[in-house]
Design an enzyme around this catalytic site. Structure first.
Site, PDB file in Angstrom:
ATOM      1  N   ASP A  29      71.962  82.949 -13.958  1.00 27.45           N
ATOM      2  CA  ASP A  29      71.715  81.707 -13.206  1.00 27.45           C
ATOM      3  C   ASP A  29      70.310  81.205 -13.558  1.00 27.45           C
ATOM      4  O   ASP A  29      69.357  81.982 -13.602  1.00 27.45           O
ATOM      5  CB  ASP A  29      71.831  81.993 -11.700  1.00 27.45           C
ATOM      6  N   ILE A  30      70.188  79.898 -13.820  1.00 17.27           N
ATOM      7  CA  ILE A  30      68.868  79.372 -14.210  1.00 17.27           C
ATOM      8  C   ILE A  30      67.912  79.235 -13.026  1.00 17.27           C
ATOM      9  O   ILE A  30      66.717  79.055 -13.230  1.00 17.27           O
ATOM     10  CB  ILE A  30      68.906  77.982 -14.906  1.00 17.27           C
ATOM     11  N   HIS A  93      82.997  79.682 -10.077  1.00 13.29           N
ATOM     12  CA  HIS A  93      82.084  80.728 -10.561  1.00 13.29           C
ATOM     13  C   HIS A  93      81.810  81.710  -9.440  1.00 13.29           C
ATOM     14  O   HIS A  93      81.718  81.328  -8.271  1.00 13.29           O
ATOM     15  CB  HIS A  93      80.781  80.142 -11.111  1.00 13.29           C
ATOM     16  N   HIS A  95      79.078  84.314  -8.017  1.00 11.72           N
ATOM     17  CA  HIS A  95      77.675  84.736  -8.079  1.00 11.72           C
ATOM     18  C   HIS A  95      77.622  86.253  -7.903  1.00 11.72           C
ATOM     19  O   HIS A  95      78.167  86.786  -6.922  1.00 11.72           O
ATOM     20  CB  HIS A  95      76.868  84.130  -6.929  1.00 11.72           C
TER      21      HIS A  95
HETATM   22  P1  AMP Z   1      76.993  76.554  -6.432  1.00  7.64           P
HETATM   23  O1  AMP Z   1      77.859  75.539  -7.156  1.00  7.64           O
HETATM   24  O2  AMP Z   1      76.531  76.058  -5.103  1.00  7.64           O
HETATM   25  O3  AMP Z   1      77.665  77.899  -6.364  1.00  7.64           O
HETATM   26  O4  AMP Z   1      75.672  76.734  -7.287  1.00  7.64           O
HETATM   27  C1  AMP Z   1      75.650  76.578  -8.688  1.00  7.64           C
HETATM   28  C2  AMP Z   1      74.713  77.570  -9.319  1.00  7.64           C
HETATM   29  O5  AMP Z   1      74.689  77.300 -10.730  1.00  7.64           O
HETATM   30  C3  AMP Z   1      73.256  77.483  -8.823  1.00  7.64           C
HETATM   31  O6  AMP Z   1      72.831  78.781  -8.418  1.00  7.64           O
HETATM   32  C4  AMP Z   1      72.489  76.966 -10.045  1.00  7.64           C
HETATM   33  O7  AMP Z   1      71.181  77.485 -10.133  1.00  7.64           O
HETATM   34  C5  AMP Z   1      73.365  77.414 -11.191  1.00  7.64           C
HETATM   35  N1  AMP Z   1      73.258  76.596 -12.398  1.00  7.64           N
HETATM   36  C6  AMP Z   1      73.335  75.244 -12.480  1.00  7.64           C
HETATM   37  N2  AMP Z   1      73.225  74.849 -13.767  1.00  7.64           N
HETATM   38  C7  AMP Z   1      73.086  75.972 -14.505  1.00  7.64           C
HETATM   39  C8  AMP Z   1      72.931  76.232 -15.894  1.00  7.64           C
HETATM   40  N3  AMP Z   1      72.867  75.235 -16.800  1.00  7.64           N
HETATM   41  N4  AMP Z   1      72.808  77.522 -16.311  1.00  7.64           N
HETATM   42  C9  AMP Z   1      72.851  78.527 -15.407  1.00  7.64           C
HETATM   43  N5  AMP Z   1      73.003  78.347 -14.085  1.00  7.64           N
HETATM   44  C10 AMP Z   1      73.112  77.093 -13.634  1.00  7.64           C
END
Ligand code: AMP
Length: 130
Positions: A29-30, A93, A95
């Protein structure tokens, strides 16, 4: 429009990959809650977890388990937490978050990312995933 995760899967934008199989990818995760925070993503873009069919759902859970077992070897922690939120990115996704305190499980606490170390961290985790 393709999700940001589909763009990662298609190689249009980079990620710190830790694992991949035919139907899934896992990358860091970024904006991590904690060091090693990893996302496990099915390559087929579906918005909501419970809209996956039973087989795709089970395969995502099995892939996530494999990644979690490697992650806990790579990143010292009390346990790996697993969460599905999806409010930010409408592409299923899971986590996986190395947890030491309850605040690691809250999406308001964020870890500072050292860009020079995150690539090495991804490589290290990748070596532990069987
Ligand atoms: P959620 O959709 O609420 O489960 O959160 C989306 C997650 O994706 C967040 O923790 C972001 O930090 C992560 N995220 C968003 N864009 C990217 C990316 N390009 N690469 C890695 N993680 C990402």
């Amino acid at each position: 429009m393709a999700s940001i995760f589909s763009k990662i899967i298609d190689g249009e934008i980079p990620c710190y990959k830790v694992a991949e199989d035919q139907n899934h990818i896992a990358f860091l995760d970024i904006n991590p809650n904690a060091k090693g925070h990893t996302l496990c993503v099915p390559k087929k873009e579906v918005n909501k977890l419970f809209d996956l069919g039973p087989q795709a759902y089970s395969e995502l859970m099995e892939f996530s388990r494999t990644v979690a077992l490697g992650l806990r070897k790579a990143v010292p922690c009390q346990r790996i937490g697993m969460m599905v939120i999806g409010l930010e990115v409408p592409h299923v996704h899971v986590h996986l978050i190395p947890l030491n305190t309850i605040s690691d499980a809250t999406f308001t606490k964020k870890e500072q990312v050292d860009k020079s170390q995150i690539f090495e961290l991804a490589k290290h985790i990748a070596t532990k995933i069987g």
